[in-house]
Design a protein around this motif. Structure first.
Motif, PDB file in Angstrom:
ATOM      1  N   ILE A   1      42.162  23.260  52.297  1.00 39.92           N
ATOM      2  CA  ILE A   1      41.084  22.874  51.392  1.00 39.92           C
ATOM      3  C   ILE A   1      39.891  22.450  52.243  1.00 39.92           C
ATOM      4  O   ILE A   1      39.944  21.425  52.938  1.00 39.92           O
ATOM      5  CB  ILE A   1      41.533  21.730  50.475  1.00 39.92           C
TER       6      ILE A   1
ATOM      7  N   ALA B   1      53.517  26.455  44.435  1.00 38.59           N
ATOM      8  CA  ALA B   1      53.483  27.685  43.630  1.00 38.59           C
ATOM      9  C   ALA B   1      53.493  28.932  44.504  1.00 38.59           C
ATOM     10  O   ALA B   1      53.970  29.988  44.068  1.00 38.59           O
ATOM     11  CB  ALA B   1      52.247  27.682  42.736  1.00 38.59           C
ATOM     12  N   ARG B   2      52.996  28.829  45.724  1.00 38.58           N
ATOM     13  CA  ARG B   2      52.916  29.995  46.614  1.00 38.58           C
ATOM     14  C   ARG B   2      54.191  30.226  47.421  1.00 38.58           C
ATOM     15  O   ARG B   2      54.277  31.211  48.161  1.00 38.58           O
ATOM     16  CB  ARG B   2      51.731  29.833  47.570  1.00 38.58           C
TER      17      ARG B   2
ATOM     18  N   SER C   1      41.691  17.037  44.929  1.00 35.58           N
ATOM     19  CA  SER C   1      41.907  18.163  45.842  1.00 35.58           C
ATOM     20  C   SER C   1      43.323  18.130  46.407  1.00 35.58           C
ATOM     21  O   SER C   1      43.976  19.175  46.551  1.00 35.58           O
ATOM     22  CB  SER C   1      40.890  18.118  46.987  1.00 35.58           C
TER      23      SER C   1
ATOM     24  N   VAL D   1      48.266  25.571  52.344  1.00 39.47           N
ATOM     25  CA  VAL D   1      46.988  25.637  51.625  1.00 39.47           C
ATOM     26  C   VAL D   1      45.958  24.837  52.408  1.00 39.47           C
ATOM     27  O   VAL D   1      46.220  23.695  52.795  1.00 39.47           O
ATOM     28  CB  VAL D   1      47.129  25.074  50.198  1.00 39.47           C
TER      29      VAL D   1
ATOM     30  N   GLU E   1      34.902  21.705  49.298  1.00 37.59           N
ATOM     31  CA  GLU E   1      35.712  21.575  48.078  1.00 37.59           C
ATOM     32  C   GLU E   1      36.122  20.122  47.853  1.00 37.59           C
ATOM     33  O   GLU E   1      36.139  19.643  46.717  1.00 37.59           O
ATOM     34  CB  GLU E   1      36.950  22.465  48.162  1.00 37.59           C
TER      35      GLU E   1
ATOM     36  N   ARG F   1      50.101  21.465  44.288  1.00 38.05           N
ATOM     37  CA  ARG F   1      50.520  22.437  43.283  1.00 38.05           C
ATOM     38  C   ARG F   1      50.437  23.862  43.826  1.00 38.05           C
ATOM     39  O   ARG F   1      51.353  24.672  43.644  1.00 38.05           O
ATOM     40  CB  ARG F   1      49.636  22.317  42.043  1.00 38.05           C
ATOM     41  N   ARG F   2      49.326  24.171  44.481  1.00 38.20           N
ATOM     42  CA  ARG F   2      49.126  25.519  44.995  1.00 38.20           C
ATOM     43  C   ARG F   2      50.138  25.858  46.082  1.00 38.20           C
ATOM     44  O   ARG F   2      50.670  26.979  46.124  1.00 38.20           O
ATOM     45  CB  ARG F   2      47.690  25.668  45.514  1.00 38.20           C
ATOM     46  N   ALA F   3      50.410  24.890  46.963  1.00 40.43           N
ATOM     47  CA  ALA F   3      51.350  25.144  48.054  1.00 40.43           C
ATOM     48  C   ALA F   3      52.744  25.432  47.517  1.00 40.43           C
ATOM     49  O   ALA F   3      53.420  26.370  47.969  1.00 40.43           O
ATOM     50  CB  ALA F   3      51.377  23.956  49.016  1.00 40.43           C
TER      51      ALA F   3
ATOM     52  N   ASP G   1      45.832  19.172  43.653  1.00 42.61           N
ATOM     53  CA  ASP G   1      45.740  20.617  43.428  1.00 42.61           C
ATOM     54  C   ASP G   1      46.329  21.389  44.603  1.00 42.61           C
ATOM     55  O   ASP G   1      46.991  22.414  44.419  1.00 42.61           O
ATOM     56  CB  ASP G   1      44.273  21.020  43.210  1.00 42.61           C
ATOM     57  N   GLY G   2      46.107  20.891  45.818  1.00 41.57           N
ATOM     58  CA  GLY G   2      46.666  21.542  46.994  1.00 41.57           C
ATOM     59  C   GLY G   2      48.180  21.532  46.983  1.00 41.57           C
ATOM     60  O   GLY G   2      48.831  22.517  47.360  1.00 41.57           O
TER      61      GLY G   2
ATOM     62  N   SER H   1      54.731  27.701  52.807  1.00 43.63           N
ATOM     63  CA  SER H   1      53.364  28.066  52.430  1.00 43.63           C
ATOM     64  C   SER H   1      52.413  26.963  52.872  1.00 43.63           C
ATOM     65  O   SER H   1      52.798  25.797  52.975  1.00 43.63           O
ATOM     66  CB  SER H   1      53.240  28.297  50.921  1.00 43.63           C
TER      67      SER H   1
END
Length: 228
Positions: free
Chosen positions: A92, A115-116, A105, A90, A96, A111-113, A108-109, A88
């Motif tokens: 940003i 989680a996806r 940032s 992400v 942002e 975490r998002r990567a 958070d990136g 995955s």
């Protein structure tokens, strides 16, 4: 039986090879192991790109993306994306980063990567610094892109993705030379900032950009375009 469960300690020697972390963690039932890394943290223009990768098979030649040639990175990128169990990315955008701050940032990136990822990792290796709030146990590995294969793979995916984006941005903003320096603060980039002021793809919270002035007036189309 009472008491706190303590798993068997896992020690990975630095000379155990690039796949040492994955092997040790998988043997202890903590697979699949994901690696996460970013590209563009130190740039003053363009996005921050974060990638998470769970490798599917052994890939020869992995290593720190910054130490590889562009041609080698592209070749490894194709091999990684073709064979990875999960991947995955992400992106940003600069706005942002300006609004939230670079480190926030970045965290958070990550975490998002993770989680996806289409498959849930049993463990996550992150390059450099700890990332709280990941959906699995994790470890921050110093110079992780040089010692852990999955982190090296994430580094390459993030770097190639971002480099391609910066080359595309060069077509829209040719005055800055993004295709050459990829948004980092080189001498030629700083001189371009002095001559032309910042463009919408610059990070206005960075000192190098702030010193160059507020930049050109943006149209509604430019303000909404950004990097996706």
């Amino acid at each position: 039986m009472t008491g706190t469960f303590r798993p068997t300690p896992c020690v990975v020697r630095r000379d155990s090879g690039l796949y040492g972390y994955e092997r040790a963690l998988t043997r202890r039932g903590l697979g699949p192991v994901a690696g996460a890394d970013e590209a563009g943290r130190g740039a003053c223009a363009g996005p921050l790109v974060v990638a998470a990768v769970v490798l599917g098979r052994r890939i020869e030649g992995l290593g720190d993306s910054k130490l590889l040639t562009a041609a080698r990175r592209e070749l490894l990128y194709e091999r990684i994306t073709a064979t990875a169990k999960a991947l995955s990315v992400v992106v940003i955008p600069p706005a942002e980063i300006d609004a939230r701050g670079l480190h926030r940032s970045n965290i958070d990136g990550m975490r998002r990567a993770v989680a996806r990822l289409p498959c849930a990792p049993g463990y996550v290796l992150v390059d450099g610094f700890a990332v709280p709030g990941l959906p699995a146990p994790s470890l921050a590995v110093w110079k992780g892109d040089q010692v852990a294969a999955c982190v090296a793979a994430a580094s390459i995916v993030a770097k190639v993705t971002r480099d391609r984006m910066m080359i595309a941005l060069h077509e829209r903003h040719p005055d800055y030379g993004f295709a050459a320096h990829k948004g980092y603060g080189t001498v030629s980039h700083r001189r371009a900032l002095e001559r032309h002021g910042p463009c919408p793809e610059h990070r206005f919270s960075f000192v190098t950009v702030a010193r160059a002035g507020p930049g050109p007036v943006m149209s509604e189309n430019e303000m909404g375009a950004g990097v996706a």
